[in-house]
Write a protein that holds these residues in place. Structure first.
Motif, short mmCIF file in Angstrom:
data_model
loop_
_atom_site.label_atom_id
_atom_site.label_comp_id
_atom_site.label_asym_id
_atom_site.label_seq_id
_atom_site.Cartn_x
_atom_site.Cartn_y
_atom_site.Cartn_z
N LYS A 175 0.83 -1.22 0.00
CA LYS A 175 0.00 0.00 0.00
C LYS A 175 0.86 1.26 0.00
O LYS A 175 0.49 2.27 -0.62
N LEU A 176 2.00 1.22 0.67
CA LEU A 176 2.92 2.36 0.60
C LEU A 176 3.40 2.57 -0.83
O LEU A 176 3.48 3.71 -1.31
N LEU A 177 3.73 1.48 -1.51
CA LEU A 177 4.17 1.60 -2.90
C LEU A 177 3.07 2.16 -3.79
O LEU A 177 3.32 2.99 -4.67
N VAL A 178 1.83 1.75 -3.54
CA VAL A 178 0.69 2.31 -4.30
C VAL A 178 0.56 3.80 -4.01
O VAL A 178 0.36 4.62 -4.92
N ALA A 179 0.69 4.17 -2.74
CA ALA A 179 0.59 5.60 -2.38
C ALA A 179 1.68 6.42 -3.05
O ALA A 179 1.49 7.61 -3.32
N PHE A 180 2.81 5.78 -3.36
CA PHE A 180 3.90 6.48 -4.04
C PHE A 180 3.82 6.34 -5.57
O PHE A 180 4.72 6.77 -6.27
N GLY A 181 2.74 5.74 -6.07
CA GLY A 181 2.53 5.77 -7.52
C GLY A 181 2.46 4.43 -8.21
O GLY A 181 2.21 4.38 -9.42
N ALA A 182 2.65 3.33 -7.50
CA ALA A 182 2.53 2.02 -8.14
C ALA A 182 1.06 1.72 -8.45
O ALA A 182 0.16 2.23 -7.78
N SER A 183 0.82 0.86 -9.43
CA SER A 183 -0.55 0.48 -9.78
C SER A 183 -1.19 -0.31 -8.65
O SER A 183 -0.54 -1.12 -7.98
N GLU A 184 -2.47 -0.11 -8.43
CA GLU A 184 -3.20 -0.86 -7.41
C GLU A 184 -3.28 -2.34 -7.76
O GLU A 184 -3.65 -3.16 -6.90
N GLU A 185 -2.92 -2.69 -8.99
CA GLU A 185 -2.90 -4.10 -9.37
C GLU A 185 -1.95 -4.91 -8.49
O GLU A 185 -2.16 -6.11 -8.31
N ILE A 186 -0.94 -4.26 -7.92
CA ILE A 186 0.01 -5.02 -7.08
C ILE A 186 -0.66 -5.52 -5.81
O ILE A 186 -0.14 -6.43 -5.15
N LEU A 187 -1.80 -4.94 -5.43
CA LEU A 187 -2.52 -5.41 -4.26
C LEU A 187 -3.35 -6.65 -4.55
O LEU A 187 -3.81 -7.33 -3.63
N ILE A 188 -3.55 -6.92 -5.83
CA ILE A 188 -4.47 -7.97 -6.26
C ILE A 188 -3.74 -9.21 -6.76
O ILE A 188 -4.12 -10.34 -6.46
N GLU A 189 -2.71 -8.98 -7.57
CA GLU A 189 -2.05 -10.09 -8.25
C GLU A 189 -1.36 -11.05 -7.28
O GLU A 189 -0.77 -10.63 -6.29
N ALA A 190 -1.42 -12.34 -7.60
CA ALA A 190 -0.75 -13.34 -6.77
C ALA A 190 0.77 -13.15 -6.80
O ALA A 190 1.46 -13.40 -5.81
N HIS A 191 1.30 -12.71 -7.95
CA HIS A 191 2.73 -12.45 -8.10
C HIS A 191 2.90 -11.01 -8.59
O HIS A 191 3.15 -10.76 -9.77
N PRO A 192 2.76 -10.03 -7.70
CA PRO A 192 2.80 -8.62 -8.11
C PRO A 192 4.16 -8.20 -8.63
O PRO A 192 5.20 -8.75 -8.25
N HIS A 193 4.13 -7.17 -9.48
CA HIS A 193 5.34 -6.76 -10.19
C HIS A 193 5.12 -5.32 -10.64
O HIS A 193 4.05 -4.97 -11.14
N ILE A 194 6.11 -4.45 -10.43
CA ILE A 194 5.97 -3.05 -10.82
C ILE A 194 6.53 -2.81 -12.22
O ILE A 194 5.88 -2.19 -13.06
N GLY A 195 7.74 -3.28 -12.49
CA GLY A 195 8.36 -3.06 -13.79
C GLY A 195 9.47 -2.03 -13.71
O GLY A 195 9.34 -1.00 -13.06
N THR A 196 10.56 -2.33 -14.39
CA THR A 196 11.75 -1.48 -14.35
C THR A 196 11.47 -0.09 -14.91
O THR A 196 12.11 0.88 -14.51
N ASN A 197 10.52 0.01 -15.83
CA ASN A 197 10.25 1.33 -16.42
C ASN A 197 9.48 2.24 -15.47
O ASN A 197 9.51 3.47 -15.62
#
Length: 522
Positions: free
Chosen positions: A170-192
């Motif tokens: 949730k901290l990562l989402v608050a800093f701009g990551a997609s909320e999808e990382i809260l849902i996916e079994a294997h979350p991933h942000i991406g180097t870009n």
């Protein structure tokens, strides 16, 4: 209260809000008009059967129930400009999340980072890729954000018992990551996407009174009567503090050497080592999804394999669907590989580390180095790879079937590894026992994943930085070093974490301990 439901649906239903509503309405024997909202809580893929399904955990809000969208916000940070100072060495996930936690607890972090800021690192990454020049302080491992910034941003962890994984996400989402990382079994942000998130974290630390010092290498830790007094940086300046979080990552060999010279207790730690295998992503898709064409509703397929070979674990590590292989040396005269994916995982190749568990007895030829024996073992393989590749950042490479059959590959196709490849019999890179286990293991892998063992797959050697070869022991409750008060070994470099999430959790835990100790002294 919303109704919780577990669903297994076709990929096209999971991807379409209307189709999902229709499916839920049918299951709950209601009309679509009665369903106000469906929140997807968790999502995973079940590819065990030919008809691939998506597993969903959902909350259903019916018309008569109140639904408010959850807004994820940052904690209420207070300005800590004049607060007690804590030195945080390293601006990877352990260090950055330790700094954020310190601010939340009313302490002032001084983050000391040997490398450059996240944008400045890019020039040095270009130098290693194009010119084969390794900057010892700024590379894929060192610099703002640490190794994770430019090597994928995978957020999956098995360390659920170590701390609050959802808090970090949730901290990562608050800093701009997609909320999808809260849902996916294997979350991933991406180097870009990671660089901007890392930059925003740094700016928040500074906004609330913390300091972040780049191009600032620790060269000494000041200790008196087994209590830390501060640090010395490369220009000779001293930064005083009675608490230091040491979050320098698994590749900071100079830190391990410094601690060893100062007789600060450290110990050799087993790790895993092997190669990075690259396949066409379409081939992995066809194996994993049992289809000729993946289709638009399925992501590029990952894989995970674990085998026992000759009494050793051999397994896939840091698998990158739709990704590339990167040069991750931290010193001239060595070759190191790792992999990463952009957020869309849309590259034409897939890669994974394929590594073998090492044992402390494997380091016996280097026992004269004491606690650094595993590090010297690791270093020797990376240096051998550099020599075999013509003393450049080209990587020794071999087709997979050729490797199992002891054949030098007559040609190596262009791979995603930008500095290039050199055709080598990879048995020259590794000790004999590792070579034999790798050969046997790939044959076993081929039995589990039909089509995996192929000469379309190119092996790049070595994959050697899976975890730290050294542990800096600490008290399991206090988290301080066993003998040095105020020194908090933290994250991957201390041997207490593996990956972004577990390192971030470890950083927070160290900050919490320091805050608890500080409040008891006031």
């Amino acid at each position: 209260m919303p109704k919780e439901l577990l669903l297994q649906v076709a990929p096209e239903i999971a991807a379409n809000e209307l189709l999902l509503k229709q499916h839920v309405a049918k299951m709950t024997r209601t009309s679509i008009s009665e369903i106000q909202h469906i929140t997807i809580v968790k999502r995973s893929i079940d590819a065990r059967q030919k008809g691939i399904k998506i597993n969903l955990k959902v909350n259903i809000f019916f018309a008569e129930e109140k639904y408010t969208e959850e807004k994820i916000e940052l904690p209420d940070y207070k300005n800590v400009s004049n607060a007690q100072e804590v030195i945080v060495v390293g601006a990877g996930p352990a260090g950055l999340f330790a700094a954020l936690q310190l601010i939340e607890l009313g302490l002032k972090p001084i983050v000391v980072e040997r490398g450059k800021d996240v944008r400045g690192r890019r020039r040095d990454l270009k130098s290693i890729n194009r010119d084969h020049i390794v900057n010892e302080d700024s590379n894929y491992c060192f610099g703002e954000g640490g190794a994770g910034t430019y090597s994928d941003g995978k957020l999956y962890t098995r360390s659920k018992k170590r701390g609050d994984v959802d808090r970090i996400l949730k901290l990562l989402v608050a800093f701009g990551a997609s909320e999808e990382i809260l849902i996916e079994a294997h979350p991933h942000i991406g180097t870009n996407k990671l660089p901007q998130i890392i930059q925003d974290i740094r700016e928040k630390i500074i906004e609330f009174g913390g300091q972040v010092l780049f191009d600032t290498r620790l060269i000494d830790i000041l200790i008196k009567d087994n209590q830390v007094q501060g640090i010395v940086i490369q220009n000779g300046d001293t930064i005083a503090a009675s608490n230091i979080i040491l979050a320098t990552g698994h590749s900071a060999r100079d830190i391990f050497e410094l601690l060893d010279r100062k007789k600060v207790f450290i110990e050799a730690k087993p790790f895993a080592l092997g190669v990075r295998a690259e396949h066409p992503q379409s081939l992995i898709d066809s194996i994993q999804y049992s289809c000729d064409y993946r289709g638009e509703y399925l992501p590029p397929a990952p894989y995970s394999i674990v085998k026992q070979v000759s009494g050793r674990g051999m397994y896939s590590f840091c698998m990158c669907p739709g990704g590339v292989i990167a040069p991750c040396a931290t010193n001239p005269g060595e070759v190191v590989t790792n992999g990463w994916s952009p957020s869309k995982r849309d590259q034409v190749t897939a890669n994974s580390g394929i590594v073998i568990e090492l044992k402390l007895e494997d380091f016996k030829p280097y026992e004269k180095f004491g606690a650094l024996a595993g590090m010297e073992f690791q270093k020797s393989i990376e240096q051998k790879a550099w020599h075999l590749a013509g003393e450049t950042q080209k990587v020794p490479a071999q087709r997979m079937v050729d490797f199992t059959q002891h054949k030098i590959s007559s040609d190596i196709p262009k791979t995603s590894y930008v500095p290039g490849t050199t055709s080598v019999e990879l048995g020259q890179v590794f000790p004999g026992f590792l070579t034999q286990i790798l050969r046997e293991g790939f044959n076993e892998f081929g039995k589990s994943m039909r089509g995996y063992l192929t000469n379309e797959a190119i092996l790049h050697a070595p994959e050697s930085r899976t975890s730290s070869p050294v542990r800096i022991p600490r008290d399991p409750i206090l988290l301080e070093h066993l003998h040095v008060k105020g020194l908090y070994p933290c994250g991957e470099g201390a041997g207490y974490a593996g990956g972004i999430i577990s390192a971030a959790i470890d950083g927070e835990k160290c900050a919490l301990k320091i805050a608890g100790n500080s409040s008891s002294k006031i």
